[in-house]
Scaffold this motif. Structure first.
Motif, PDB file in Angstrom:
ATOM      1  N   LEU A 163       0.871  -1.180   0.000  1.00  0.00           N
ATOM      2  CA  LEU A 163       0.000   0.000   0.000  1.00  0.00           C
ATOM      3  C   LEU A 163       0.897   1.216   0.000  1.00  0.00           C
ATOM      4  N   THR A 164       1.047   1.829  -1.165  1.00  0.00           N
ATOM      5  CA  THR A 164       1.988   2.933  -1.239  1.00  0.00           C
ATOM      6  C   THR A 164       1.410   4.075  -2.057  1.00  0.00           C
ATOM      7  N   LYS A 165       2.268   4.917  -2.591  1.00  0.00           N
ATOM      8  CA  LYS A 165       1.808   6.160  -3.187  1.00  0.00           C
ATOM      9  C   LYS A 165       1.761   6.078  -4.711  1.00  0.00           C
ATOM     10  N   SER A 166       0.738   6.695  -5.290  1.00  0.00           N
ATOM     11  CA  SER A 166       0.610   6.699  -6.743  1.00  0.00           C
ATOM     12  C   SER A 166       1.596   7.696  -7.348  1.00  0.00           C
ATOM     13  N   THR A 167       2.341   7.244  -8.358  1.00  0.00           N
ATOM     14  CA  THR A 167       3.227   8.157  -9.083  1.00  0.00           C
ATOM     15  C   THR A 167       2.905   8.036 -10.563  1.00  0.00           C
ATOM     16  N   PRO A 168       2.546   9.165 -11.190  1.00  0.00           N
ATOM     17  CA  PRO A 168       2.025   9.116 -12.556  1.00  0.00           C
ATOM     18  C   PRO A 168       3.072   8.666 -13.591  1.00  0.00           C
ATOM     19  N   GLU A 169       4.341   8.893 -13.336  1.00  0.00           N
ATOM     20  CA  GLU A 169       5.367   8.457 -14.291  1.00  0.00           C
ATOM     21  C   GLU A 169       5.347   6.930 -14.342  1.00  0.00           C
ATOM     22  N   GLY A 170       5.371   6.364 -15.540  1.00  0.00           N
ATOM     23  CA  GLY A 170       5.392   4.914 -15.645  1.00  0.00           C
ATOM     24  C   GLY A 170       4.063   4.377 -16.121  1.00  0.00           C
ATOM     25  N   ALA A 171       3.816   3.094 -15.830  1.00  0.00           N
ATOM     26  CA  ALA A 171       2.572   2.463 -16.261  1.00  0.00           C
ATOM     27  C   ALA A 171       1.426   2.927 -15.372  1.00  0.00           C
ATOM     28  N   ARG A 172       0.239   2.445 -15.657  1.00  0.00           N
ATOM     29  CA  ARG A 172      -0.940   2.819 -14.885  1.00  0.00           C
ATOM     30  C   ARG A 172      -0.947   2.081 -13.548  1.00  0.00           C
ATOM     31  N   ASP A 173      -1.246   2.803 -12.478  1.00  0.00           N
ATOM     32  CA  ASP A 173      -1.283   2.215 -11.141  1.00  0.00           C
ATOM     33  C   ASP A 173      -2.622   1.539 -10.859  1.00  0.00           C
ATOM     34  N   TYR A 174      -2.582   0.468 -10.090  1.00  0.00           N
ATOM     35  CA  TYR A 174      -3.795   0.017  -9.404  1.00  0.00           C
ATOM     36  C   TYR A 174      -3.967   0.878  -8.158  1.00  0.00           C
ATOM     37  N   LEU A 175      -5.175   1.360  -7.942  1.00  0.00           N
ATOM     38  CA  LEU A 175      -5.438   2.244  -6.813  1.00  0.00           C
ATOM     39  C   LEU A 175      -6.262   1.541  -5.736  1.00  0.00           C
ATOM     40  N   VAL A 176      -6.051   1.953  -4.504  1.00  0.00           N
ATOM     41  CA  VAL A 176      -6.793   1.416  -3.365  1.00  0.00           C
ATOM     42  C   VAL A 176      -7.363   2.594  -2.589  1.00  0.00           C
ATOM     43  N   PRO A 177      -8.694   2.771  -2.630  1.00  0.00           N
ATOM     44  CA  PRO A 177      -9.276   3.903  -1.910  1.00  0.00           C
ATOM     45  C   PRO A 177      -9.097   3.769  -0.399  1.00  0.00           C
ATOM     46  N   SER A 178      -8.820   4.886   0.248  1.00  0.00           N
ATOM     47  CA  SER A 178      -8.676   4.899   1.704  1.00  0.00           C
ATOM     48  C   SER A 178     -10.018   5.196   2.355  1.00  0.00           C
ATOM     49  N   ARG A 179     -10.309   4.460   3.395  1.00  0.00           N
ATOM     50  CA  ARG A 179     -11.561   4.668   4.124  1.00  0.00           C
ATOM     51  C   ARG A 179     -11.418   5.829   5.109  1.00  0.00           C
ATOM     52  N   VAL A 180     -10.174   6.086   5.502  1.00  0.00           N
ATOM     53  CA  VAL A 180      -9.918   7.046   6.582  1.00  0.00           C
ATOM     54  C   VAL A 180      -9.626   8.440   6.047  1.00  0.00           C
ATOM     55  N   HIS A 181      -8.915   8.486   4.905  1.00  0.00           N
ATOM     56  CA  HIS A 181      -8.487   9.782   4.385  1.00  0.00           C
ATOM     57  C   HIS A 181      -9.378  10.197   3.224  1.00  0.00           C
ATOM     58  N   ASP A 182     -10.075  11.301   3.406  1.00  0.00           N
ATOM     59  CA  ASP A 182     -10.985  11.775   2.374  1.00  0.00           C
ATOM     60  C   ASP A 182     -10.248  11.942   1.054  1.00  0.00           C
ATOM     61  N   GLU A 183     -10.772  11.355   0.005  1.00  0.00           N
ATOM     62  CA  GLU A 183     -10.202  11.459  -1.335  1.00  0.00           C
ATOM     63  C   GLU A 183      -8.800  10.866  -1.439  1.00  0.00           C
ATOM     64  N   GLY A 184      -8.405  10.130  -0.439  1.00  0.00           N
ATOM     65  CA  GLY A 184      -7.069   9.541  -0.451  1.00  0.00           C
ATOM     66  C   GLY A 184      -7.063   8.167  -1.114  1.00  0.00           C
ATOM     67  N   PHE A 185      -6.013   7.909  -1.839  1.00  0.00           N
ATOM     68  CA  PHE A 185      -5.840   6.592  -2.465  1.00  0.00           C
ATOM     69  C   PHE A 185      -4.415   6.107  -2.218  1.00  0.00           C
ATOM     70  N   TYR A 186      -4.276   4.834  -1.950  1.00  0.00           N
ATOM     71  CA  TYR A 186      -2.977   4.191  -2.040  1.00  0.00           C
ATOM     72  C   TYR A 186      -2.826   3.700  -3.481  1.00  0.00           C
ATOM     73  N   ALA A 187      -1.594   3.379  -3.868  1.00  0.00           N
ATOM     74  CA  ALA A 187      -1.377   2.685  -5.129  1.00  0.00           C
ATOM     75  C   ALA A 187      -0.583   1.419  -4.833  1.00  0.00           C
ATOM     76  N   LEU A 188      -0.847   0.389  -5.606  1.00  0.00           N
ATOM     77  CA  LEU A 188      -0.012  -0.817  -5.509  1.00  0.00           C
ATOM     78  C   LEU A 188       1.264  -0.552  -6.299  1.00  0.00           C
ATOM     79  N   PRO A 189       2.413  -0.983  -5.803  1.00  0.00           N
ATOM     80  CA  PRO A 189       3.689  -0.589  -6.415  1.00  0.00           C
ATOM     81  C   PRO A 189       3.938  -1.270  -7.763  1.00  0.00           C
TER      82      PRO A 189
END
Lengths: 587, 587
Positions: free
Chosen positions: A168-194
């Motif tokens: 569970l880490t941070k989305s970085t737009p450079e590179g391929a498309r990330d899988y995202l994981v919505p956060s239940r705790v942080h409004d509008e927050g998403f983790y990205a799978l590395p």
């Protein structure tokens, strides 16, 4: 009584009482006896039920079918003459059952559990627990297990520490498309799978661990091809205070160990090294398969003044003319065959495929007339053309020449049976360009990733002549597959900032995305570098498979579905509410 | 010249020329010389810069500060008498620098790199790459590395295959809350990150692999406590054709190997076994810390007819009275102290804490008067009460008695210094109930998970007397921590269906969620079982840490944030569009 494995029973076990546990592979009734091919992980042994030994056991055996799970007690006996089965390792003996118990029943399986199956892959994936019982699948995952252990042992002995980085880490737009994981705790927050542990492993170098490895799961939400999966496994290595040579030597040692332990094959080290340019010029590929010849030869300088307009123009406009000598195939390729090859190269953007044949000591064919005696002779010499050879030419932009002849070479190599499948040709491709220009986007991208160290002598030209900058990068290639790649990394903040600038990041964007890396580079970051390679692909080659999905226990289909569990699937409205998400039906 | 590790230099290296690479831990200028404590992964060595040896090196050394990265050439020399540093393994020698190069500069670190730090954890997490340079952190991750390797070696030798199960899998509502991953390809489709590989490892048994393990990342979207993380690592093991004893023996062998290799400690096997009931009765906990006494004693039968209403009523209404003898502490605990303990037990629902003290051979205290001579004597005997002992009693519902006295026992054990921190007490808790009744939901839940095998003799009562059914389950406990647990699994479809029925699933729901498992159980599923335990927690105990986050390289905070990379974070609108998602701002 201890359980005995079926597959290990031999002549030397004659007379022993054994307890077997496993599956009914096949049952045959013959002359009042029942024969069962009895299978466990170790292999198959024949079990005989004989009413003179045990009527009870025979009665039970009469009720069993394929894939029933049984526990059998019996005695190992020599097979009667003429009934020895040479196909089976255990074929000299059989087990006479004295007792049997049904541990579980089984419905008729949806397909036969045997190798060389022609069952549709969708069925194999839906009933993966049946498919995985097949011998070749069992062997593939044994190879996978062994391979990872050899790699770990090698790295452990070399002082590398196995370390776990976050999923569970941070989305970085450079590179391929990330899988995202919505956060239940942080409004509008998403983790990205590395997509890889790249930044974390660099941070570990800045944390002073010096030698890191991980057999890491990585994720890319890309449109899938046959050799891509949404999640894949990468052998990920990084070290501090190292040179390129250090990482390449380490990798060679590791691959040598893998080949020896897993395949029993000694490979020679060091592996050959080709510059990126040489690989493209000689093989038309940055991951050349060197198990066969058919090398490309650049004849631009020989034909740039020939009367043949197509060749002349290609060279004059900055492109090139290269050729392949398909030895002794002049008579095997008709005009129609060559027309088909022409269609094949057109896929890669080539406008055509020129050809000549060596007949009666001369170059023949429609274009032969354009070349003077001296030119013809220099072409023959450059291509080492002999009587009966077929010569194929592409004249075009350099990238088109490489791509089209590279693909043609691979195709002809397969079709003419030139590839020796028993050999394993490792090689390095080095001296990569640092940047790739994308014409659609009108900007440079990092050829590997934005953290790759430029060659010291080119560093000054990152901003003014990016196309000329070489990277301290190296890719490892095996039998035409890119196994993996690595590089030395940027360890100085100033240079990293310049690199982001060259990639079109504003200072703000760079800091927003990679501020933590910049700060870490400022904290006493050691010089470091590493490598990563695809475990799935390595196993695929080691297990002589051609489908990457056969090396992954529970793979996804081309549409990223798991047909067994039926994932992805709809979730409860309540789950979406907790995540503050709405599905937009407008799509 | 080959690099030498700082930490290995000893007297025996005197006179050797060495090349060191690492970090400046500390620089001191003294009498024209510069002393640098020079650090790499292996340890610290003192380097001396002397103008008489090299003016150039001294000049460079003058410019370096803490955490600069250097390359130093020099000679190992004996330290002058009186300057030997007993604190350092390398303290008998020092390296006289002949040459030095700055490999990278460093800003002043946000906090000192030293153990016993009182830096706020948020700062440690934000600058994790600094925090991880501290010796105790380096040691913790070395222990983690070693532990995983010992576990792997052990399992490999025992014929277990390391296998990888998917991270992108299917959401199942039973259990904790899933992390979800929206699918870009499948409308309204979501993957879930696995809470454990439970179903996949069972499917691998049905695939005939017989012995599986994985050091697996697991995910739970729960509100975090100090000892929970959104992602954690589990040593996950499963085997076919095994008994409970097989799995417990294997686990004991593995733990013995870990303790020996990692801590140099011989632990005795087999580990003691307590039934769940005995654990609760004697320790008030299903994960008892047996490193100290203070055991609970159930005196219900002795006091059920006493004149003391509180005790009588508790027993009469189905509850119980238990007590702890706090030996030789009668004089140390004032009324006020005991009032405080009373507040502590109230947290667990206890209505009060009764007490007596042994003085002059008699039980004394406000409630002593309620007990006749014979009763008092039987209480003394049951609690082995001696002069000067303090006896503490709770009378309540059984669960309240256990919870409150269990917590009180643990608290007193710590406070009175009864815990020997040098010992490692493993034990098994067995004979677990299969179900747990949830009063809020008015239904039964699986105490472990819905795939746990009920004891053969209780199977018939799954539907009519679920509370009485025992599970073929076992938990392993170390020093009061639940390390992990396992069970034999259901391998027959009929029983699995009955289990889902008992848990309140309709046939349709069970099939919707677990249809693939049902089919697999019907395909020739072998009897199987396994275990899983938390690697993070094991490492925490082995490394003498108390904070689970100290065993994870890049952990999340209590609000599930990564303070280093700033995850989770907002993503581009474009990414959400591709996923067909809208953020619902109404929340």
């Amino acid at each position: 009584m201890e359980r005995t494995s079926c597959g290990i029973l031999r002549d030397s076990n004659k007379g022993e009482k054994v307890l077997l546990k496993g599956w009914v592979q096949k049952r045959r009734d013959l002359g009042g006896l029942i024969f069962i091919d009895f299978r466990d992980r170790s292999g198959i042994v024949q079990v005989v039920f004989n009413p003179e030994v045990s009527k009870e056991a025979l009665t039970i055996a009469e009720s069993v079918r394929s894939e029933f799970v049984l526990e059998i007690e019996g005695e190992v006996v020599e097979r009667a003459e003429g009934t020895v089965n040479e196909q089976l390792d255990t074929g000299n003996i059989e087990v006479v059952a004295t007792d049997v118990q049904i541990l579980n029943k089984a419905k008729t399986p949806p397909f036969m559990i045997e190798d060389e199956t022609d069952v549709a892959e969708d069925a194999r994936l839906k009933y993966r627990y049946i498919d995985l019982r097949r011998k070749e699948m069992q062997e593939t995952f044994l190879i996978r297990h062994k391979t990872t252990q050899v790699i770990r042992d090698f790295l452990n002995q070399d002082g590398y520490l196995e370390m776990e980085t976050p999923i569970l880490t941070k989305s970085t737009p450079e590179g391929a498309r990330d899988y995202l994981v919505p956060s239940r705790v942080h409004d509008e927050g998403f983790y990205a799978l590395p997509q890889s542990p790249q930044l974390f492993k660099q941070l570990l170098m800045m944390s002073g661990f010096e030698k890191y490895y991980q057999i890491a799961r990585c994720f890319r939400d890309e449109d899938l091809r046959a050799d891509r999966q949404p999640e894949f496994t990468q052998v990920d290595v990084e070290a501090s205070f190292v040179t390129k040579e250090d990482i390449m030597n380490m990798t060679e040692g590791m691959m040598k160990a893998v080949m020896k332990e897993v395949k029993g094959i000694d490979v020679n080290v060091p592996f050959p090294r080709l510059s990126y340019e040489e690989a493209m010029e000689r093989y038309g590929s940055d991951k050349p398969d060197t198990r066969f010849g058919l090398e490309l030869v650049n004849i631009s300088s020989l034909v740039k003044n020939s009367g043949f307009q197509v060749f002349e123009k290609a060279v004059a406009s900055g492109g090139q003319v290269s050729a392949i000598n398909v030895e002794q195939q002049a008579d095997q390729f008709s005009r129609k065959d060559i027309d088909q090859l022409t269609e094949d190269v057109k896929v890669y953007g080539a406008k055509g495929l020129a050809w000549m044949k060596m007949k009666d000591g001369e170059l023949t064919g429609p274009i032969a007339k354009f070349f003077g005696k001296e030119e013809a002779s220099s072409i023959r010499e450059a291509l080492n053309a002999k009587e009966g050879d077929l010569l194929l030419f592409v004249a075009d932009k350099t990238s088109v020449v490489h791509d089209s002849l590279g693909a043609l070479r691979q195709k002809l190599g397969s079709r003419l049976g030139l590839i020796d499948h028993s050999i394993f040709n490792f090689l390095w491709v080095i001296d990569w360009p640092l940047f790739e220009y994308n014409e659609d986007d009108g900007r440079y991208y990092a050829a590997h990733h934005p953290f790759t160290l430029p060659a010291a002598e080119d560093e000054q030209h990152i901003l003014d002549r990016p196309e000329s900058v070489q990277a301290e990068a190296y890719d490892i290639v095996l039998n035409g597959y890119e196994l993996g790649g690595g590089s030395l990394r940027i360890h100085e903040r100033d240079l990293q900032e310049k690199m982001f600038e060259a990639l079109g990041f504003s200072k703000e964007e760079a800091n927003e995305q990679f501020g933590f890396l910049m700060e870490a580079l400022d904290s006493g970051a050691p010089p470091h570098g590493g490598i990563a390679f695809g475990l799935d692909r390595l196993v695929m080659i080691l297990a002589n498979r051609t489908n990457l999905r056969d090396t992954i226990l529970f793979p996804k289909t081309a549409s990223a579905s798991d047909l067994l569990t039926n994932a992805p699937s709809k979730v409860d409205e309540k789950q979406l509410d907790e995540l503050n998400l709405e599905l937009n039906k407008k799509k």
